[in-house]
Design a protein around this motif. Sequence first.
Motif, PDB file in Angstrom:
ATOM      1  N   ASN A   4       0.822  -1.209   0.000  1.00 45.33           N
ATOM      2  CA  ASN A   4       0.000   0.000   0.000  1.00 45.33           C
ATOM      3  C   ASN A   4       0.853   1.255   0.000  1.00 45.33           C
ATOM      4  O   ASN A   4       0.534   2.230  -0.669  1.00 45.33           O
ATOM      5  N   TYR A   5       1.950   1.258   0.769  1.00 44.97           N
ATOM      6  CA  TYR A   5       2.852   2.405   0.791  1.00 44.97           C
ATOM      7  C   TYR A   5       3.462   2.613  -0.596  1.00 44.97           C
ATOM      8  O   TYR A   5       3.504   3.729  -1.107  1.00 44.97           O
ATOM      9  N   ALA A   6       3.925   1.528  -1.197  1.00 48.11           N
ATOM     10  CA  ALA A   6       4.529   1.614  -2.520  1.00 48.11           C
ATOM     11  C   ALA A   6       3.513   2.098  -3.547  1.00 48.11           C
ATOM     12  O   ALA A   6       3.824   2.937  -4.395  1.00 48.11           O
ATOM     13  N   LEU A   7       2.293   1.590  -3.479  1.00 49.13           N
ATOM     14  CA  LEU A   7       1.254   2.027  -4.413  1.00 49.13           C
ATOM     15  C   LEU A   7       0.914   3.499  -4.222  1.00 49.13           C
ATOM     16  O   LEU A   7       0.696   4.223  -5.184  1.00 49.13           O
ATOM     17  N   LYS A   8       0.885   3.956  -2.972  1.00 52.23           N
ATOM     18  CA  LYS A   8       0.595   5.365  -2.701  1.00 52.23           C
ATOM     19  C   LYS A   8       1.676   6.247  -3.305  1.00 52.23           C
ATOM     20  O   LYS A   8       1.387   7.263  -3.943  1.00 52.23           O
ATOM     21  N   LYS A   9       2.937   5.871  -3.123  1.00 52.40           N
ATOM     22  CA  LYS A   9       4.035   6.641  -3.700  1.00 52.40           C
ATOM     23  C   LYS A   9       3.960   6.631  -5.226  1.00 52.40           C
ATOM     24  O   LYS A   9       4.179   7.646  -5.878  1.00 52.40           O
ATOM     25  N   LEU A  10       3.636   5.487  -5.794  1.00 51.82           N
ATOM     26  CA  LEU A  10       3.504   5.371  -7.239  1.00 51.82           C
ATOM     27  C   LEU A  10       2.359   6.240  -7.730  1.00 51.82           C
ATOM     28  O   LEU A  10       2.494   6.962  -8.713  1.00 51.82           O
ATOM     29  N   PHE A  11       1.226   6.206  -7.045  1.00 53.92           N
ATOM     30  CA  PHE A  11       0.078   7.026  -7.410  1.00 53.92           C
ATOM     31  C   PHE A  11       0.451   8.508  -7.391  1.00 53.92           C
ATOM     32  O   PHE A  11       0.146   9.244  -8.330  1.00 53.92           O
ATOM     33  N   ASP A  12       1.119   8.955  -6.343  1.00 55.43           N
ATOM     34  CA  ASP A  12       1.507  10.360  -6.241  1.00 55.43           C
ATOM     35  C   ASP A  12       2.403  10.771  -7.406  1.00 55.43           C
ATOM     36  O   ASP A  12       2.240  11.842  -7.988  1.00 55.43           O
ATOM     37  N   THR A  13       3.335   9.914  -7.757  1.00 55.61           N
ATOM     38  CA  THR A  13       4.249  10.203  -8.855  1.00 55.61           C
ATOM     39  C   THR A  13       3.526  10.224 -10.192  1.00 55.61           C
ATOM     40  O   THR A  13       3.726  11.122 -11.008  1.00 55.61           O
ATOM     41  N   VAL A  14       2.653   9.246 -10.419  1.00 57.57           N
ATOM     42  CA  VAL A  14       1.887   9.195 -11.662  1.00 57.57           C
ATOM     43  C   VAL A  14       0.998  10.427 -11.778  1.00 57.57           C
ATOM     44  O   VAL A  14       0.938  11.078 -12.823  1.00 57.57           O
ATOM     45  N   GLU A  15       0.323  10.770 -10.702  1.00 55.93           N
ATOM     46  CA  GLU A  15      -0.559  11.937 -10.708  1.00 55.93           C
ATOM     47  C   GLU A  15       0.225  13.200 -11.057  1.00 55.93           C
ATOM     48  O   GLU A  15      -0.213  14.021 -11.856  1.00 55.93           O
ATOM     49  N   HIS A  16       1.407  13.331 -10.490  1.00 49.27           N
ATOM     50  CA  HIS A  16       2.253  14.487 -10.784  1.00 49.27           C
ATOM     51  C   HIS A  16       2.684  14.493 -12.255  1.00 49.27           C
ATOM     52  O   HIS A  16       2.630  15.521 -12.919  1.00 49.27           O
TER      53      HIS A  16
END
Length: 77
Positions: A4-16
């Motif tokens: 979940n932590y990794a997915l959250k970081k990935l989501f933030d990066t993708v969104e940016h």
Amino acid sequence: MSINYALKKLFDTVEHELERIPQKVRALDKLRLYITGKEKPSRETLDRISLLVGFQDWDSFREALHGKTDGQENYED
């Protein structure tokens, strides 16, 4: 490190990276479902999302979260 932590970081990066491009909103919504645990992403999905932010695959992205590598390593000769 939890998925979940990794997915959250990935989501933030993708969104940016996407800067909320309208045709990509569906992909972000899907990723949000993964982060909240309502759906579990397949390995193929994780690899594809990782490609969006400059990594060859999910494993490369996860290694970068540990601070030892980054996406630029994928482009070096």
